[in-house]
Scaffold this motif. Structure first.
Motif, PDB file in Angstrom:
ATOM      1  N   PHE A 281      48.733  37.945  42.998  1.00 54.81           N
ATOM      2  CA  PHE A 281      47.709  38.518  43.860  1.00 54.81           C
ATOM      3  C   PHE A 281      46.796  39.404  42.999  1.00 54.81           C
ATOM      4  O   PHE A 281      47.273  40.151  42.140  1.00 54.81           O
ATOM      5  CB  PHE A 281      48.329  39.394  44.947  1.00 54.81           C
ATOM      6  CG  PHE A 281      49.047  38.642  46.045  1.00 54.81           C
ATOM      7  CD1 PHE A 281      49.252  37.278  45.987  1.00 54.81           C
ATOM      8  CD2 PHE A 281      49.533  39.339  47.146  1.00 54.81           C
ATOM      9  CE1 PHE A 281      49.922  36.604  46.996  1.00 54.81           C
ATOM     10  CE2 PHE A 281      50.202  38.669  48.171  1.00 54.81           C
ATOM     11  CZ  PHE A 281      50.396  37.306  48.095  1.00 54.81           C
ATOM     12  N   HIS A 282      45.486  39.288  43.245  1.00 55.31           N
ATOM     13  CA  HIS A 282      44.555  40.160  42.533  1.00 55.31           C
ATOM     14  C   HIS A 282      44.943  41.613  42.757  1.00 55.31           C
ATOM     15  O   HIS A 282      45.271  42.020  43.877  1.00 55.31           O
ATOM     16  CB  HIS A 282      43.131  39.923  43.022  1.00 55.31           C
ATOM     17  CG  HIS A 282      42.111  40.782  42.368  1.00 55.31           C
ATOM     18  ND1 HIS A 282      41.675  41.969  42.935  1.00 55.31           N
ATOM     19  CD2 HIS A 282      41.442  40.652  41.196  1.00 55.31           C
ATOM     20  CE1 HIS A 282      40.774  42.514  42.138  1.00 55.31           C
ATOM     21  NE2 HIS A 282      40.612  41.734  41.081  1.00 55.31           N
ATOM     22  N   ILE A 283      44.950  42.397  41.699  1.00 48.25           N
ATOM     23  CA  ILE A 283      45.288  43.815  41.794  1.00 48.25           C
ATOM     24  C   ILE A 283      43.989  44.625  41.835  1.00 48.25           C
ATOM     25  O   ILE A 283      43.118  44.444  40.989  1.00 48.25           O
ATOM     26  CB  ILE A 283      46.148  44.252  40.584  1.00 48.25           C
ATOM     27  CG1 ILE A 283      47.494  43.501  40.603  1.00 48.25           C
ATOM     28  CG2 ILE A 283      46.398  45.754  40.604  1.00 48.25           C
ATOM     29  CD1 ILE A 283      48.353  43.743  39.388  1.00 48.25           C
ATOM     30  N   PRO A 284      43.776  45.496  42.852  1.00 53.46           N
ATOM     31  CA  PRO A 284      44.799  45.991  43.771  1.00 53.46           C
ATOM     32  C   PRO A 284      44.778  45.388  45.177  1.00 53.46           C
ATOM     33  O   PRO A 284      45.597  45.742  46.012  1.00 53.46           O
ATOM     34  CB  PRO A 284      44.436  47.474  43.858  1.00 53.46           C
ATOM     35  CG  PRO A 284      42.923  47.459  43.817  1.00 53.46           C
ATOM     36  CD  PRO A 284      42.557  46.328  42.886  1.00 53.46           C
ATOM     37  N   ASP A 285      43.828  44.521  45.490  1.00 51.89           N
ATOM     38  CA  ASP A 285      43.595  44.167  46.891  1.00 51.89           C
ATOM     39  C   ASP A 285      43.698  42.667  47.139  1.00 51.89           C
ATOM     40  O   ASP A 285      43.061  42.142  48.043  1.00 51.89           O
ATOM     41  CB  ASP A 285      42.216  44.676  47.317  1.00 51.89           C
ATOM     42  CG  ASP A 285      41.107  44.173  46.385  1.00 51.89           C
ATOM     43  OD1 ASP A 285      41.425  43.480  45.402  1.00 51.89           O
ATOM     44  OD2 ASP A 285      39.933  44.493  46.631  1.00 51.89           O
ATOM     45  N   GLY A 286      44.486  41.953  46.360  1.00 49.34           N
ATOM     46  CA  GLY A 286      44.542  40.508  46.480  1.00 49.34           C
ATOM     47  C   GLY A 286      45.463  40.016  47.569  1.00 49.34           C
ATOM     48  O   GLY A 286      46.178  40.770  48.220  1.00 49.34           O
ATOM     49  N   ASN A 287      45.424  38.706  47.754  1.00 47.54           N
ATOM     50  CA  ASN A 287      46.297  38.031  48.714  1.00 47.54           C
ATOM     51  C   ASN A 287      46.375  36.561  48.296  1.00 47.54           C
ATOM     52  O   ASN A 287      46.009  36.205  47.173  1.00 47.54           O
ATOM     53  CB  ASN A 287      45.764  38.196  50.141  1.00 47.54           C
ATOM     54  CG  ASN A 287      44.305  37.776  50.264  1.00 47.54           C
ATOM     55  OD1 ASN A 287      43.850  36.811  49.641  1.00 47.54           O
ATOM     56  ND2 ASN A 287      43.545  38.497  51.076  1.00 47.54           N
ATOM     57  N   GLY A 288      46.849  35.700  49.195  1.00 49.98           N
ATOM     58  CA  GLY A 288      47.028  34.299  48.854  1.00 49.98           C
ATOM     59  C   GLY A 288      45.748  33.527  48.615  1.00 49.98           C
ATOM     60  O   GLY A 288      45.801  32.376  48.148  1.00 49.98           O
ATOM     61  N   TYR A 289      44.596  34.115  48.924  1.00 48.86           N
ATOM     62  CA  TYR A 289      43.302  33.481  48.649  1.00 48.86           C
ATOM     63  C   TYR A 289      42.529  34.201  47.542  1.00 48.86           C
ATOM     64  O   TYR A 289      41.454  33.751  47.152  1.00 48.86           O
ATOM     65  CB  TYR A 289      42.434  33.458  49.907  1.00 48.86           C
ATOM     66  CG  TYR A 289      43.036  32.686  51.046  1.00 48.86           C
ATOM     67  CD1 TYR A 289      43.062  31.294  51.035  1.00 48.86           C
ATOM     68  CD2 TYR A 289      43.592  33.343  52.144  1.00 48.86           C
ATOM     69  CE1 TYR A 289      43.617  30.583  52.083  1.00 48.86           C
ATOM     70  CE2 TYR A 289      44.150  32.634  53.200  1.00 48.86           C
ATOM     71  CZ  TYR A 289      44.160  31.257  53.162  1.00 48.86           C
ATOM     72  OH  TYR A 289      44.708  30.542  54.207  1.00 48.86           O
ATOM     73  N   ASN A 290      43.080  35.297  47.082  1.00 46.09           N
ATOM     74  CA  ASN A 290      42.430  36.099  46.046  1.00 46.09           C
ATOM     75  C   ASN A 290      43.459  36.406  44.959  1.00 46.09           C
ATOM     76  O   ASN A 290      44.149  37.431  44.996  1.00 46.09           O
ATOM     77  CB  ASN A 290      41.865  37.393  46.648  1.00 46.09           C
ATOM     78  CG  ASN A 290      40.745  37.120  47.626  1.00 46.09           C
ATOM     79  OD1 ASN A 290      39.601  36.944  47.244  1.00 46.09           O
ATOM     80  ND2 ASN A 290      41.082  37.062  48.910  1.00 46.09           N
ATOM     81  N   ARG A 291      43.547  35.489  44.014  1.00 44.78           N
ATOM     82  CA  ARG A 291      44.576  35.547  42.981  1.00 44.78           C
ATOM     83  C   ARG A 291      43.945  35.538  41.595  1.00 44.78           C
ATOM     84  O   ARG A 291      42.803  35.132  41.431  1.00 44.78           O
ATOM     85  CB  ARG A 291      45.536  34.357  43.157  1.00 44.78           C
ATOM     86  CG  ARG A 291      46.218  34.334  44.537  1.00 44.78           C
ATOM     87  CD  ARG A 291      46.796  32.984  44.886  1.00 44.78           C
ATOM     88  NE  ARG A 291      45.749  31.969  45.010  1.00 44.78           N
ATOM     89  CZ  ARG A 291      45.996  30.673  45.271  1.00 44.78           C
ATOM     90  NH1 ARG A 291      47.241  30.254  45.400  1.00 44.78           N
ATOM     91  NH2 ARG A 291      44.988  29.819  45.373  1.00 44.78           N
ATOM     92  N   GLU A 292      44.694  35.990  40.608  1.00 41.60           N
ATOM     93  CA  GLU A 292      44.181  36.056  39.242  1.00 41.60           C
ATOM     94  C   GLU A 292      45.205  35.472  38.276  1.00 41.60           C
ATOM     95  O   GLU A 292      46.416  35.522  38.518  1.00 41.60           O
ATOM     96  CB  GLU A 292      43.825  37.492  38.861  1.00 41.60           C
ATOM     97  CG  GLU A 292      44.945  38.496  39.043  1.00 41.60           C
ATOM     98  CD  GLU A 292      44.449  39.933  38.918  1.00 41.60           C
ATOM     99  OE1 GLU A 292      43.242  40.144  38.741  1.00 41.60           O
ATOM    100  OE2 GLU A 292      45.292  40.853  39.002  1.00 41.60           O
ATOM    101  N   THR A 293      44.710  34.901  37.183  1.00 40.25           N
ATOM    102  CA  THR A 293      45.546  34.201  36.211  1.00 40.25           C
ATOM    103  C   THR A 293      46.035  35.154  35.130  1.00 40.25           C
ATOM    104  O   THR A 293      45.266  35.956  34.594  1.00 40.25           O
ATOM    105  CB  THR A 293      44.743  33.054  35.579  1.00 40.25           C
ATOM    106  OG1 THR A 293      44.623  31.998  36.537  1.00 40.25           O
ATOM    107  CG2 THR A 293      45.409  32.516  34.334  1.00 40.25           C
ATOM    108  N   CYS A 294      47.319  35.036  34.797  1.00 43.16           N
ATOM    109  CA  CYS A 294      47.953  35.914  33.813  1.00 43.16           C
ATOM    110  C   CYS A 294      48.782  35.094  32.831  1.00 43.16           C
ATOM    111  O   CYS A 294      49.190  33.970  33.130  1.00 43.16           O
ATOM    112  CB  CYS A 294      48.866  36.919  34.518  1.00 43.16           C
ATOM    113  SG  CYS A 294      48.021  37.908  35.770  1.00 43.16           S
ATOM    114  N   LEU A 295      49.069  35.682  31.671  1.00 38.90           N
ATOM    115  CA  LEU A 295      49.917  35.074  30.659  1.00 38.90           C
ATOM    116  C   LEU A 295      51.020  36.051  30.279  1.00 38.90           C
ATOM    117  O   LEU A 295      50.804  37.272  30.256  1.00 38.90           O
ATOM    118  CB  LEU A 295      49.119  34.710  29.407  1.00 38.90           C
ATOM    119  CG  LEU A 295      47.921  33.776  29.562  1.00 38.90           C
ATOM    120  CD1 LEU A 295      47.243  33.578  28.215  1.00 38.90           C
ATOM    121  CD2 LEU A 295      48.352  32.434  30.125  1.00 38.90           C
TER     122      LEU A 295
END
Length: 327
Positions: A281-295
């Motif tokens: 989830f996008h930090i700080p206000d994400g959800n299942g439609y607002n996500r971010e990619t991490c490694l």
């Protein structure tokens, strides 16, 4: 000095424990996660390496109902600094059978060609290019796996090219499917499809091989659920049977990191160093439609078991060494 009533003391103590004073006692890593690998909202990342370059192929996120209509490609020389290579497949422009719901891509290479597998309109398509950055073209004019062709949803493709050159396609939400692809990489025998469902399986299957062992990984729960996480099973062959590991999940959220899942795994060429790409989830206000990619780094114990991923550990700059021999 006048004392305060005991009831007031308890109220003040409760306020202190639940307020900023308590927050300062939390482990620092529950408050400050590493920055996302890509700027903006992207999910379902597929991480690959071709030549001396790393590539990320994600779902474009931030759209209600996951209504993205195109795919982008990102490149990097060190896993840390990423360059947007632009749109490599635009559904309305490049397809005749689907115009939206561009999800969960994967890529494989064989015979000097690059094969891009993707979800579109709840079906699975394949596109072909001469370069990992495209442009990709639809060789079939129809889905590779059509909606409702098998049980579950026909989404989330992944392809493993084994050491002998044989390629295997995996896909499915609610049910896992696997089949050996024909040598052309764009067709298969429907009668040869294997269907199975590991305990906890939901979607996002990913398969890789290490030291002769095949690892099938998948996401559990729903991508809108903060508990979204990744588990795995192993087998002696690419089509199983797969046995779920006793220590699962191996990737899950913690603290401010929620909904960590739908991943891919990459072996840094010429090494036994591994990296996992996933979304949260996008930090700080994400959800299942607002996500971010991490490694993050992926590690194994001496027996080949996958160790729990630390979602607060960033990857270090890592270049691909020339002429490295893969172990």
């Amino acid at each position: 000095m006048r004392s305060i009533p005991f009831s007031v003391f308890l109220l003040l103590l409760g306020t202190w424990l639940s307020g900023p004073a308590r927050a300062q006692r939390w482990p620092a890593d529950t408050l400050h996660a590493p920055a996302a690998a890509l700027p903006g909202l992207y999910a379902d990342p597929h991480l690959a390496a071709f030549g001396s370059t790393y590539y990320l192929y994600p779902t474009t996120d931030g759209i209600a109902g996951w209504g993205a209509t195109s795919f982008t490609c990102w490149s990097s020389k060190d896993l840390v600094k990423w360059t947007n290579e632009g749109v490599i497949l635009d559904l309305p422009r490049d397809l005749t059978w689907a115009a939206r719901n561009a999800w969960a891509p994967a890529i494989a290479t064989k015979g000097g060609k690059y094969y891009f597998y993707y979800s579109a309109a709840q079906s699975i398509g394949v596109a072909v290019a001469d370069r990992p950055t495209g442009p990709f073209k639809d060789p079939l004019g129809k889905p590779l796996v059509a909606k409702s062709q098998f049980r579950g949803q026909m989404i989330d493709p992944m392809v493993l090219v084994d050491d002998d050159g044989s390629a295997y396609l995996y896909w499915g939400q609610g049910q896992c499917h696997a089949v050996k692809l024909n040598p052309d990489m764009v067709s298969f025998d429907p009668a040869a499809v294997i269907e199975f469902k590991p305990p906890g399986y939901n979607e996002g299957s990913f398969v890789f091989k290490r030291q002769g062992k095949y690892y099938l990984m998948w996401s559990e729960y729903d991508t809108r659920d903060p508990r979204y996480s990744v588990a795995y099973a192993t087998a002696a062959s690419p089509l199983g049977p797969f046995t779920k590991a006793t220590k699962n999940p191996v990737l899950k959220g913690r603290g401010v990191v929620k909904g960590a899942g739908h991943h891919s795994v990459l072996q840094v060429p010429g090494t036994d160093q591994w990296v996992v790409a996933f979304h949260r989830f996008h930090i700080p206000d994400g959800n299942g439609y607002n996500r971010e990619t991490c490694l993050a780094p992926l590690r194994f114990d001496a027996q080949g078991n996958i160790l729990p991923v630390d979602v607060f550990e960033p990857v270090k700059p890592t270049k691909i060494k020339a002429a490295g021999k893969r172990r």
